[in-house]
Design a protein around this motif. Structure first.
Motif, PDB file in Angstrom:
ATOM      1  N   GLU A  88      10.294  -6.111  -6.248  1.00 11.99           N
ATOM      2  CA  GLU A  88      11.142  -4.913  -6.186  1.00 11.99           C
ATOM      3  C   GLU A  88      10.792  -4.001  -5.016  1.00 11.99           C
ATOM      4  O   GLU A  88      11.611  -3.163  -4.617  1.00 11.99           O
ATOM      5  N   ASN A  89       9.573  -4.111  -4.503  1.00 11.19           N
ATOM      6  CA  ASN A  89       9.116  -3.243  -3.406  1.00 11.19           C
ATOM      7  C   ASN A  89       8.467  -4.096  -2.322  1.00 11.19           C
ATOM      8  O   ASN A  89       7.244  -4.077  -2.148  1.00 11.19           O
ATOM      9  N   PRO A  90       9.279  -4.847  -1.574  1.00 12.56           N
ATOM     10  CA  PRO A  90       8.713  -5.791  -0.594  1.00 12.56           C
ATOM     11  C   PRO A  90       8.027  -5.126   0.598  1.00 12.56           C
ATOM     12  O   PRO A  90       7.329  -5.803   1.345  1.00 12.56           O
ATOM     13  N   ILE A  91       8.206  -3.805   0.752  1.00 13.62           N
ATOM     14  CA  ILE A  91       7.513  -3.099   1.837  1.00 13.62           C
ATOM     15  C   ILE A  91       6.466  -2.140   1.285  1.00 13.62           C
ATOM     16  O   ILE A  91       5.942  -1.287   2.003  1.00 13.62           O
ATOM     17  N   GLY A  92       6.169  -2.251  -0.009  1.00 14.61           N
ATOM     18  CA  GLY A  92       5.192  -1.363  -0.614  1.00 14.61           C
ATOM     19  C   GLY A  92       5.827  -0.065  -1.083  1.00 14.61           C
ATOM     20  O   GLY A  92       7.042   0.057  -1.179  1.00 14.61           O
ATOM     21  N   THR A  93       4.984   0.910  -1.379  1.00 15.36           N
ATOM     22  CA  THR A  93       5.468   2.202  -1.862  1.00 15.36           C
ATOM     23  C   THR A  93       6.109   2.983  -0.718  1.00 15.36           C
ATOM     24  O   THR A  93       5.440   3.284   0.278  1.00 15.36           O
ATOM     25  N   PRO A  94       7.397   3.325  -0.833  1.00 13.56           N
ATOM     26  CA  PRO A  94       8.073   4.062   0.249  1.00 13.56           C
ATOM     27  C   PRO A  94       7.385   5.388   0.547  1.00 13.56           C
ATOM     28  O   PRO A  94       7.037   6.157  -0.356  1.00 13.56           O
ATOM     29  N   GLY A  95       7.166   5.640   1.837  1.00 21.88           N
ATOM     30  CA  GLY A  95       6.577   6.905   2.260  1.00 21.88           C
ATOM     31  C   GLY A  95       5.077   7.019   2.082  1.00 21.88           C
ATOM     32  O   GLY A  95       4.483   8.048   2.422  1.00 21.88           O
ATOM     33  N   HIS A  96       4.448   5.980   1.575  1.00 20.65           N
ATOM     34  CA  HIS A  96       2.998   6.037   1.346  1.00 20.65           C
ATOM     35  C   HIS A  96       2.244   5.625   2.603  1.00 20.65           C
ATOM     36  O   HIS A  96       2.481   4.556   3.168  1.00 20.65           O
ATOM     37  N   ASP A  97       1.325   6.486   3.045  1.00 16.84           N
ATOM     38  CA  ASP A  97       0.502   6.209   4.219  1.00 16.84           C
ATOM     39  C   ASP A  97      -0.859   5.683   3.762  1.00 16.84           C
ATOM     40  O   ASP A  97      -1.643   6.414   3.145  1.00 16.84           O
ATOM     41  N   PRO A  98      -1.166   4.427   4.052  1.00 16.52           N
ATOM     42  CA  PRO A  98      -2.456   3.871   3.596  1.00 16.52           C
ATOM     43  C   PRO A  98      -3.658   4.448   4.338  1.00 16.52           C
ATOM     44  O   PRO A  98      -4.796   4.254   3.896  1.00 16.52           O
ATOM     45  N   LYS A  99      -3.435   5.091   5.477  1.00 17.11           N
ATOM     46  CA  LYS A  99      -4.513   5.702   6.258  1.00 17.11           C
ATOM     47  C   LYS A  99      -5.598   4.701   6.658  1.00 17.11           C
ATOM     48  O   LYS A  99      -6.775   5.056   6.770  1.00 17.11           O
TER      49      LYS A  99
END
Length: 281
Positions: A88-99
């Protein structure tokens, strides 16, 4: 949440679970019939890709993710260092910066309240309180987490009386009998995450019941690993308390969010907003 398209092999295997509700005198024959049909279907598709073994019943009970997840996630077997991705989230969490942090580091970074790369016991306590756990639970979480995982993350062999957890070395704190969603370096394995639900989500495809969570922790037990057994049970118990919905389920999206730590930030924000609204009233 979007429903995951599951091929007929998975649906057939789930039907095998329903034989538990049949009278005992016909249960065996129905189960064997379904198992035989599933094996026939698998062989007809491609015997080299069969995920079930006729003489190993557990392979029918715990079905691996075979619903072409590579159509949604490129190379789902490749561990992701920075993003917790699923169908459902093939690009990961939208707007989340892993830093620049690994997914396992992101999972624990929420509890580093001053962002210095070190989690002290009082920060663990504060983080638990921030997401809604009571005083007693937060105290014991602080004792167990920092008491168990501090020493293995230190750069020195000499234990620290302050029990700090160094985020840069958090991969050393990975224990046995876990789900395998994190690899030994703290990366996120999409294929293993999808298997949590293909194997254990029998009631609903994108939510887990308490019984299914228990079954999962039992299935993940490795021999002679009491520490891993205990840690796994306690961790998923905390996840359930934190994320259970009104129906008593834990959602796939919530579980994915705790792997990269974004659900902790979301819960903290929600609780802060509620406090502000109460003050206005």
């Amino acid at each position: 949440m979007c429903s995951v398209l599951v091929q007929h092999q998975y649906v057939s295997s789930l039907n095998c679970q329903h034989t538990a509700y049949y009278p005992r005198h016909i249960r065996s024959s129905v189960y064997c019939s379904m198992r035989s049909n599933l094996a026939d279907e698998t062989r007809q598709v491609d015997p080299d890709l069969s995920t079930v073994a006729p003489k190993c019943p557990v392979t029918y009970k715990r079905v691996v993710a075979t619903h072409d997840i590579d159509r949604s996630i490129p190379k789902p077997h490749v561990p992701r260092a920075l993003k917790a991705v699923d169908v459902e989230n093939p690009i990961g969490t939208p707007g989340h910066d892993p830093k620049g942090l690994s997914v396992l580091q992101q999972h624990v970074a929420f509890f580093d309240r001053n962002d210095d790369g070190i989690i002290y016991p009082w920060e663990t306590f504060e983080g638990c309180r921030a997401i809604g756990f009571n005083l007693l639970f937060s105290f014991w979480a602080m004792v167990l987490i920092n008491g168990s995982f501090s020493w293995v993350t230190l750069d020195s062999w000499i234990p620290s009386p302050l029990f700090p957890i160094y985020i840069k070395n958090i991969h050393r704190a990975k224990h046995g009998s876990d789900s395998g969603v994190y690899d030994t370096e703290g990366r996120f394995v999409p294929e293993k995450f999808e298997e949590l639900f293909s194997k254990f989500a029998k009631t609903e495809k994108t939510r887990l019941t308490p019984g299914e969570l228990w079954e999962m922790t039992e299935a993940n037990r490795c021999a002679m690993d009491p520490f891993g057994w205990t840690a796994e049970k306690l961790e998923w118990f905390a996840v359930y308390l934190l994320l259970m919905d009104r129906d008593g389920y834990v959602s796939k999206e919530g579980i994915r969010g705790q792997y990269d730590g974004t659900i902790f930030k979301y819960i903290e924000r929600e609780k802060q907003m509620k406090k502000i609204q109460k003050k206005r009233l």
